[in-house]
Design a protein around this motif. Sequence first.
Motif, PDB file in Angstrom:
ATOM      1  N   VAL A   1       0.898  -1.151   0.100  1.00  0.00           N
ATOM      2  CA  VAL A   1      -0.178  -0.028   0.111  1.00  0.00           C
ATOM      3  C   VAL A   1       0.842   1.301  -0.047  1.00  0.00           C
ATOM      4  O   VAL A   1       2.029   1.169   0.582  1.00  0.00           O
ATOM      5  CB  VAL A   1      -0.984   0.073   1.235  1.00  0.00           C
TER       6      VAL A   1
ATOM      7  N   TYR B   1      -4.417   3.486   4.857  1.00  0.00           N
ATOM      8  CA  TYR B   1      -4.903   2.187   4.662  1.00  0.00           C
ATOM      9  C   TYR B   1      -5.173   1.477   6.108  1.00  0.00           C
ATOM     10  O   TYR B   1      -6.522   0.857   5.952  1.00  0.00           O
ATOM     11  CB  TYR B   1      -3.893   1.029   4.273  1.00  0.00           C
TER      12      TYR B   1
ATOM     13  N   TYR C   1      -8.959   2.666   6.553  1.00  0.00           N
ATOM     14  CA  TYR C   1      -9.883   1.860   5.628  1.00  0.00           C
ATOM     15  C   TYR C   1     -10.167   0.500   6.263  1.00  0.00           C
ATOM     16  O   TYR C   1     -11.225  -0.095   6.158  1.00  0.00           O
ATOM     17  CB  TYR C   1      -9.079   1.818   4.188  1.00  0.00           C
TER      18      TYR C   1
END
Length: 240
Positions: free
Chosen positions: A213, A219, A222
């Motif tokens: 990522v 991330y 998320y």
Amino acid sequence: MDVSETNATNDDTTRAALIKDTARQQLVKVGAGGLSLDGVARDSGLAVSDVAAVFPHRDDLLTALVIDAYNASGAAMERADEAATAAGASAGARLLAVTRALRQWSFDHVAEFTLIYGSPVPGYHAPQDTVPPASRTPAVLGGIVRTALMGGELTPPRRAVPGPPLLLPAAVEAFGGVPEAPFSDIIERGIVLWSNLIGLLVFQVFSRTHDSVSDEAAYFDYAIAVAAETIGLEVPLGEG
């Protein structure tokens, strides 16, 4: 307690703090498996007998470090939750705040994170004394889930746990009982959220996602939002 007893107590407290601070530095250099009273004595400038007077065995010192690490990480989450709650945040925003706080603590204290969430230390078995401090993290998560449930912030799940209940009585008691349908498996789902959080932190702290990522912090947010869907909770991304 007279003055001499007070001074002795203060000396013991100061010595214990010095020993633990030195031991944390040892964790960085040699890891938990390499921790020894001799090494701590050498680096702290104390005699081995002085170290042993406070922590008779290596495992006693490890236990103190484990308890401190769980308490410190739990306190970081609790402070974040208190601030988010005071600001009127939703349950989803509170979840994001407390998980971010744990992530920050983990990166700031990698050796201690490794001690409590990394590989087991050979020959060491954590005593019951470590359980209450270790429970602070799931307690924060459980409190947020309860608030979301009571406030109508959860979406009913599409899948129920098949067969008989999968929980031990202690887990049910800690949450405050089993909610009625359609949220009767919310405790099981909460444990999934908790395990996802720790697994995600292990991946990030030990650099398992840096090749995959472009923005690990984004991330993380998320992934927490995705994990929160397990309990039917919406996490607002792009805030804070």
